[in-house]
Design an enzyme around this catalytic site. Structure first.
Site, PDB file in Angstrom:
ATOM      1  N   LYS A   9      46.988   6.586 118.484  1.00 33.81           N
ATOM      2  CA  LYS A   9      47.297   6.835 117.077  1.00 33.81           C
ATOM      3  C   LYS A   9      47.996   8.184 116.880  1.00 33.81           C
ATOM      4  CE  LYS A   9      43.596   3.883 115.259  1.00 33.81           C
ATOM      5  NZ  LYS A   9      42.548   3.732 114.235  1.00 33.81           N
ATOM      6  N   TYR A  49      46.439  -4.602 110.151  1.00 37.23           N
ATOM      7  CA  TYR A  49      45.171  -4.279 109.483  1.00 37.23           C
ATOM      8  C   TYR A  49      44.946  -5.195 108.276  1.00 37.23           C
ATOM      9  CZ  TYR A  49      44.479  -0.007 112.285  1.00 37.23           C
ATOM     10  OH  TYR A  49      44.251   0.890 113.310  1.00 37.23           O
ATOM     11  N   ASN A 112      40.762   8.301 114.590  1.00 33.91           N
ATOM     12  CA  ASN A 112      39.819   7.992 115.672  1.00 33.91           C
ATOM     13  C   ASN A 112      40.503   7.603 116.988  1.00 33.91           C
ATOM     14  OD1 ASN A 112      40.713   5.556 114.796  1.00 33.91           O
ATOM     15  ND2 ASN A 112      38.704   4.660 114.413  1.00 33.91           N
ATOM     16  N   HIS A 115      43.451   2.509 118.715  1.00 33.18           N
ATOM     17  CA  HIS A 115      43.119   1.129 118.348  1.00 33.18           C
ATOM     18  C   HIS A 115      42.967   0.344 119.634  1.00 33.18           C
ATOM     19  CE1 HIS A 115      43.334  -2.949 116.807  1.00 33.18           C
ATOM     20  NE2 HIS A 115      44.177  -3.176 117.793  1.00 33.18           N
ATOM     21  N   GLU A 126      48.162  -9.528 118.963  1.00 36.09           N
ATOM     22  CA  GLU A 126      48.642  -8.148 118.805  1.00 36.09           C
ATOM     23  C   GLU A 126      49.704  -7.807 119.851  1.00 36.09           C
ATOM     24  OE1 GLU A 126      45.003  -5.845 118.641  1.00 36.09           O
ATOM     25  OE2 GLU A 126      44.522  -6.646 116.651  1.00 36.09           O
TER      26      GLU A 126
HETATM   27  N1  UDP Z   1      38.953   2.905 109.028  1.00 36.13           N
HETATM   28  C1  UDP Z   1      38.804   3.902 108.079  1.00 36.13           C
HETATM   29  N2  UDP Z   1      37.647   3.923 107.312  1.00 36.13           N
HETATM   30  C2  UDP Z   1      36.667   2.992 107.458  1.00 36.13           C
HETATM   31  C3  UDP Z   1      36.831   1.966 108.433  1.00 36.13           C
HETATM   32  C4  UDP Z   1      37.969   1.958 109.193  1.00 36.13           C
HETATM   33  O1  UDP Z   1      39.675   4.736 107.919  1.00 36.13           O
HETATM   34  O2  UDP Z   1      35.651   3.053 106.745  1.00 36.13           O
HETATM   35  C5  UDP Z   1      40.170   2.888 109.873  1.00 36.13           C
HETATM   36  C6  UDP Z   1      39.909   3.457 111.271  1.00 36.13           C
HETATM   37  O3  UDP Z   1      41.067   4.181 111.674  1.00 36.13           O
HETATM   38  C7  UDP Z   1      39.736   2.197 112.097  1.00 36.13           C
HETATM   39  C8  UDP Z   1      40.717   1.247 111.430  1.00 36.13           C
HETATM   40  O4  UDP Z   1      40.617   1.546 110.033  1.00 36.13           O
HETATM   41  O5  UDP Z   1      40.011   2.400 113.468  1.00 36.13           O
HETATM   42  C9  UDP Z   1      40.445  -0.214 111.671  1.00 36.13           C
HETATM   43  O6  UDP Z   1      39.131  -0.516 111.271  1.00 36.13           O
HETATM   44  P1  UDP Z   1      38.212  -1.499 112.111  1.00 36.13           P
HETATM   45  O7  UDP Z   1      37.026  -1.816 111.281  1.00 36.13           O
HETATM   46  O8  UDP Z   1      39.047  -2.630 112.632  1.00 36.13           O
HETATM   47  O9  UDP Z   1      37.692  -0.539 113.311  1.00 36.13           O
HETATM   48  P2  UDP Z   1      38.073  -0.466 114.867  1.00 36.13           P
HETATM   49  O10 UDP Z   1      38.268  -1.879 115.350  1.00 36.13           O
HETATM   50  O11 UDP Z   1      39.319   0.363 114.983  1.00 36.13           O
HETATM   51  O12 UDP Z   1      36.888   0.218 115.501  1.00 36.13           O
HETATM   52 MG    MG Z   2      39.495  -3.351 114.545  1.00 38.37          MG
END
Ligand code: UDP
Ligand code: MG
Length: 153
Positions: A9, A49, A112, A115, A126
């Site tokens: 990211k 997303y 974080n 991805h 993807e």
């Molecule tokens: N995200 C965020 N706030 C939240 C949850 C998710 O900003 O409360 C962002 C974060 O960068 C995350 C991405 O949205 O990696 C995708 O969310 P997902 O639930 O798919 O989490 P991941 O699979 O990345 O752990």
């Molecule tokens: Mg995810």
């Protein structure tokens, strides 16, 4: 053998951590089968997303993901999707276990680090979303003989 999809990211590019994160996957035993830098668009992020478009943080997430170019990668290994997700750690870096990528490199739930695809089905979707077929190099390196028993391949 399974492949999975990773995005390094913008926060990772900005903080100069791309090499450290990629190194973890190489050291673990994954091979890189696709790798490039690209600027994400709002259009591709709305697809990628789609499960989050109605969440209040979505505009911030899109802005964050477009702040700099990203590095997208495909890595290959046995059970690649599950192993990479385990190495990635919980979504919020502050809650991610030490030893995971998010647990070791970040402090945020949004910024974080990476991805990683969450299922083999989504990994296939993807990979196709972000890579053209001729950008994936599906080779079998000599290291596999030292990484896996014959019945694991
Ligand atoms: N995200 C965020 N706030 C939240 C949850 C998710 O900003 O409360 C962002 C974060 O960068 C995350 C991405 O949205 O990696 C995708 O969310 P997902 O639930 O798919 O989490 P991941 O699979 O990345 O752990
Ligand atoms: Mg995810």
């Amino acid at each position: 053998m399974e492949q999975t999809f990773i995005i390094l990211k913008p926060s990772t590019i900005t903080r100069g951590l791309a090499g450290d994160v990629l190194t973890r996957f190489e050291r673990k035993g994954f091979i890189i089968t696709g790798l490039k830098m690209m600027q994400l668009s709002e259009e591709i992020l709305r697809e990628h997303y789609a499960h989050l478009v109605d969440r209040p943080f979505f505009p911030d997430l899109v802005h964050s993901m477009m702040r700099t170019p990203v590095i997208v990668a495909v890595v290959k290994g046995v059970d690649a999707v599950a192993v990479v997700r385990a190495m990635t750690g919980a979504t919020n870096c502050r809650k991610a276990a030490p030893g995971t990528i998010r647990g070791d490199f970040g402090m945020s739930g949004q910024e974080n680090i990476i991805h990683a695809s969450d299922s083999p089905e989504n990994a296939e979707i993807e990979i196709k979303r972000f890579f053209k077929p001729d950008e994936i190099f599906d080779y079998k390196p000599l290291t596999f003989a030292a990484l896996y028993a014959p019945d694991e391949l």
